[in-house]
Scaffold this motif. Sequence first.
Motif, PDB file in Angstrom:
ATOM      1  N   PHE A  40      29.502  -0.147  -5.225  1.00  0.00           N
ATOM      2  CA  PHE A  40      29.940  -0.019  -3.838  1.00  0.00           C
ATOM      3  C   PHE A  40      31.036   1.042  -3.799  1.00  0.00           C
ATOM      4  CE2 PHE A  40      32.064  -1.331   0.142  1.00  0.00           C
ATOM      5  CZ  PHE A  40      30.962  -1.455   0.958  1.00  0.00           C
ATOM      6  N   GLY A  41      31.293   1.570  -2.611  1.00  0.00           N
ATOM      7  CA  GLY A  41      32.476   2.399  -2.464  1.00  0.00           C
ATOM      8  C   GLY A  41      32.306   3.775  -1.859  1.00  0.00           C
ATOM      9  N   LEU A  42      31.059   4.212  -1.575  1.00  0.00           N
ATOM     10  CA  LEU A  42      30.842   5.513  -0.941  1.00  0.00           C
ATOM     11  C   LEU A  42      30.263   5.321   0.454  1.00  0.00           C
ATOM     12  CD1 LEU A  42      29.310   7.662  -3.832  1.00  0.00           C
ATOM     13  CD2 LEU A  42      31.667   7.693  -2.993  1.00  0.00           C
ATOM     14  N   ASP A  43      30.699   6.189   1.401  1.00  0.00           N
ATOM     15  CA  ASP A  43      30.155   6.118   2.754  1.00  0.00           C
ATOM     16  C   ASP A  43      28.885   6.963   2.853  1.00  0.00           C
ATOM     17  OD1 ASP A  43      30.955   8.788   2.986  1.00  0.00           O
ATOM     18  OD2 ASP A  43      32.748   8.311   4.146  1.00  0.00           O
ATOM     19  N   ALA A  44      28.338   7.063   4.055  1.00  0.00           N
ATOM     20  CA  ALA A  44      27.072   7.780   4.256  1.00  0.00           C
ATOM     21  C   ALA A  44      27.179   9.255   3.907  1.00  0.00           C
ATOM     22  CB  ALA A  44      26.609   7.609   5.705  1.00  0.00           C
ATOM     23  N   ALA A  45      28.393   9.813   3.941  1.00  0.00           N
ATOM     24  CA  ALA A  45      28.606  11.221   3.608  1.00  0.00           C
ATOM     25  C   ALA A  45      28.915  11.423   2.132  1.00  0.00           C
ATOM     26  CB  ALA A  45      29.735  11.795   4.464  1.00  0.00           C
ATOM     27  N   GLY A  46      28.881  10.340   1.366  1.00  0.00           N
ATOM     28  CA  GLY A  46      29.159  10.446  -0.056  1.00  0.00           C
ATOM     29  C   GLY A  46      30.631  10.494  -0.396  1.00  0.00           C
ATOM     30  N   GLN A  47      31.480  10.092   0.539  1.00  0.00           N
ATOM     31  CA  GLN A  47      32.925  10.093   0.328  1.00  0.00           C
ATOM     32  C   GLN A  47      33.427   8.673   0.091  1.00  0.00           C
ATOM     33  OE1 GLN A  47      34.773  13.014   0.127  1.00  0.00           O
ATOM     34  NE2 GLN A  47      32.673  13.815   0.168  1.00  0.00           N
ATOM     35  N   PRO A  48      34.546   8.534  -0.631  1.00  0.00           N
ATOM     36  CA  PRO A  48      35.074   7.184  -0.859  1.00  0.00           C
ATOM     37  C   PRO A  48      35.391   6.463   0.448  1.00  0.00           C
ATOM     38  CG  PRO A  48      36.129   8.757  -2.329  1.00  0.00           C
ATOM     39  CD  PRO A  48      35.322   9.568  -1.346  1.00  0.00           C
ATOM     40  N   ILE A  49      35.006   5.205   0.521  1.00  0.00           N
ATOM     41  CA  ILE A  49      35.289   4.392   1.705  1.00  0.00           C
ATOM     42  C   ILE A  49      36.788   4.118   1.779  1.00  0.00           C
ATOM     43  CG2 ILE A  49      34.974   2.097   2.714  1.00  0.00           C
ATOM     44  CD1 ILE A  49      32.120   2.167   1.517  1.00  0.00           C
TER      45      ILE A  49
END
Length: 206
Positions: A40-49
């Motif tokens: 877990f831990g990446l958003d839809a843009a591939g950046q850290p949540i």
Amino acid sequence: GLRATSGHTAIPQPFDADTWARALDDANTVGCRKLVHPWFGLDAAGQPIRDPQVYRALARDLNRAGRMAERAGIEFGYHNHQLEFVPLTGGGTGFGILTGETDPRLVHFELDLFWAWRGAQDPIDLIRANRGRIRQVHVKDMNTEASFADLGDGLIDFGRIFAHEREAGIEEYIVERDDAGTPPRTPADALETARVGFDYLASLRY
């Protein structure tokens, strides 16, 4: 004599009880006593949540998954990488939310020692903050370039960490090297990494 004592299976997102029930059935078929959400831990843009509400929603789903796992006779856990230690908007970390908002009776932690260090966290500090909840560890060494190494060839002082095994609640040590196996990976033979790791752990005194 090998057994699949535990496994990695992601909980459905959005959570779906029927899908998760089938995963639990599969785990019981191969004899898993522990099942762990691995990533877990990446958003839809591939950046850290960085939104704490996203981690809070995951914590609720982990509790639901853990309750179902308990009924199926399986211990349910969560595996970290470095992303859970990225500072969140407003302060704190995702790891702090997950440990604070999951039920200790339903969700334990499989602490990946390599990724904890990559997230600038001392595993001993994490153990002290989560006594009894770290039932599994991924034992993975780090080389001088902050990449993977066979156990004993890298920088991590495992004896220092394992001296706190009772405090942590560790029940299972899992040798791992992310870049091993299936050429062109190096080493190509993942079983060689497993052998080196087993021999290292068998000889380790602390």
